[in-house]
Design an enzyme around this catalytic site. Structure first.
Site, short mmCIF file in Angstrom:
data_model
loop_
_atom_site.label_atom_id
_atom_site.label_comp_id
_atom_site.label_asym_id
_atom_site.label_seq_id
_atom_site.Cartn_x
_atom_site.Cartn_y
_atom_site.Cartn_z
N THR A 42 115.19 66.62 25.40
CA THR A 42 116.88 65.52 25.78
C THR A 42 116.66 66.06 27.18
O THR A 42 115.82 66.93 27.82
CB THR A 42 117.74 66.62 25.31
OG1 THR A 42 117.95 66.50 24.05
CG2 THR A 42 119.16 66.27 26.19
N ARG B 8 124.60 61.62 12.47
CA ARG B 8 124.85 62.89 13.60
C ARG B 8 124.52 62.83 14.47
O ARG B 8 123.76 62.03 14.94
CB ARG B 8 123.66 63.83 12.38
CG ARG B 8 123.92 64.97 12.86
CD ARG B 8 122.38 65.63 14.30
NE ARG B 8 122.90 66.57 14.78
CZ ARG B 8 121.94 67.20 15.97
NH1 ARG B 8 121.68 65.53 16.77
NH2 ARG B 8 121.75 67.90 16.38
N GLY C 106 124.47 65.06 18.40
CA GLY C 106 125.25 66.44 18.54
C GLY C 106 125.81 67.35 19.44
O GLY C 106 126.74 66.23 19.71
N ASP C 107 125.51 68.47 20.45
CA ASP C 107 126.16 68.77 21.80
C ASP C 107 126.46 67.90 22.63
O ASP C 107 127.58 68.25 23.38
CB ASP C 107 125.48 70.01 21.42
CG ASP C 107 124.40 70.57 22.57
OD1 ASP C 107 123.53 69.58 21.31
OD2 ASP C 107 124.00 70.62 23.44
N GLY D 72 118.93 71.55 23.54
CA GLY D 72 118.56 72.57 22.26
C GLY D 72 119.49 72.44 20.58
O GLY D 72 119.09 71.23 20.74
N GLY E 295 121.79 71.39 18.19
CA GLY E 295 123.33 71.01 18.50
C GLY E 295 124.58 71.70 17.98
O GLY E 295 125.29 72.15 18.46
#
Ligand code: ASP
Length: 318
Positions: free
Chosen positions: A183, A211, A213-214, A235, A237
């Site tokens: 990322t 899905r 992630g963060d 990282g 998430g």
């Protein structure tokens, strides 16, 4: 005294080990990070906004095949790229996010459009794609996003259930071992004293069920507030979402008076560790201090400021 300026960027965290690197790959990562860093810094130096600096840096990293964002994004379980991105303006607390977007050349530009030209903060899937078309953003065919390296990573696990949300910790360890993260993120402070943060990602290899992630979640993977700091995370998430990691750094600074470095250490080395959250984050505070903290083996990272400091790193410092 002149207002300081700073920019810090990352290209993902994970099991990044010198023993796994070739001289050519190291050089390619360095040049990718350095070009994005200088582009962002030159915007700040010329009096541009921190928002424009992070957009420019991220766009370059998205266009670079080595990073898991835009071109070169990882493959989902279905074998396509679904991208997430977010941007936040610390001066106004305005933010724009997008998730599960396909074929948009620069997802960060779509997040910026959401922030500046919609009444919303977060758009997803087909709706976000429709908005991209409406705003005239550049689209690319699936082949544009293809990279052999990401395809090979996916091929190894596509027939397994590794990465689903019901994985075991063993699976996560395996995933980290294969360094699936890449990322990109950028945080900057401009001459007006405004902080901006942005993050862009293809998410995690073999992700399914839509899905997210963060990275595109404001407060989890991305956050900016002129009063305290700007943060971009990378990282695994799910723990970062549960830790509300980026906002937590801001909160510890605001309510407890911690420095940026101490607040980031607290979140990365204590809170995230307790949640088995592997990865790291970059940050800039209102005084132009930068920090790059990770609990994984490595994190692609670089910073530059008006004090004349410039750093680039991949591995843990000895
Ligand atoms: N945090 C991202 C996600 O979970 C992955 C990464 O940082 O590479 O989607």
């Amino acid at each position: 005294m002149q207002q300081p300026i700073s920019i810090v960027i990352h290209g993902g965290a994970g099991t990044i080990l010198k023993s796994d690197m070739t001289v050519e790959l190291e050089a390619a990562y360095s040049s990718g990070l350095e070009s994005a860093l200088s582009k962002g810094y030159s915007i700040l130096e010329n009096g541009g906004t921190s928002i424009d600096a992070v957009r420019a840096a991220i766009t370059m990293l998205e266009d670079h095949i080595l990073f898991n964002a835009g071109r070169g994004s990882v493959f989902t379980k279905k074998g396509v790229q679904e991208m997430d991105a977010a941007i936040m303006d610390g001066a106004t607390l305005k933010a724009g996010s997008i998730a599960g977007v396909r074929n948009v050349r620069n997802p960060i530009e779509l997040a910026y459009e959401v922030m500046t030209n919609s009444n919303h903060v977060f758009l997803s899937g087909k709706g976000a794609n429709d908005f991209a078309i409406k705003r005239g953003l550049k689209l690319e065919p699936d082949e544009y996003f293809f990279s052999q390296f990401r395809y090979d990573q996916w091929k190894e696990i596509r027939d397994s259930d590794t990465y689903s949300l019901d994985h075991t910790h063993q699976d996560i360890a395996e995933l980290m071992k294969d360094k699936k993260f890449g990322t990109v993120g950028a945080v900057a402070l401009d001459k007006q004293g405004n902080i901006a943060a942005a993050t862009s990602t293809g998410g995690m290899t073999n992700k399914k069920y839509g899905r997210i992630g963060d990275s595109p979640i404001i407060g989890a993977g991305t956050y900016a507030n002129n009063k305290t700091c700007g943060i971009s995370c990378t990282g695994h998430g799910e723990p970062f979402i549960r830790a509300v990691a980026a906002h937590d750094v801001n909160a510890i600074m605001e309510y407890k008076g911690y420095s940026l470095q101490d607040a980031m250490n607290e979140v990365v080395h204590h809170k995230l560790i307790n949640l088995k959250g592997e990865g790291g984050m970059i940050g800039v505070d209102a005084a132009g201090n930068t920090a790059m903290v990770f609990n994984s083996a490595g994190m692609y990272r670089a910073m530059k400021n008006s004090k004349g400091e410039q750093k680039i790193g991949f591995y843990k410092e000895a």
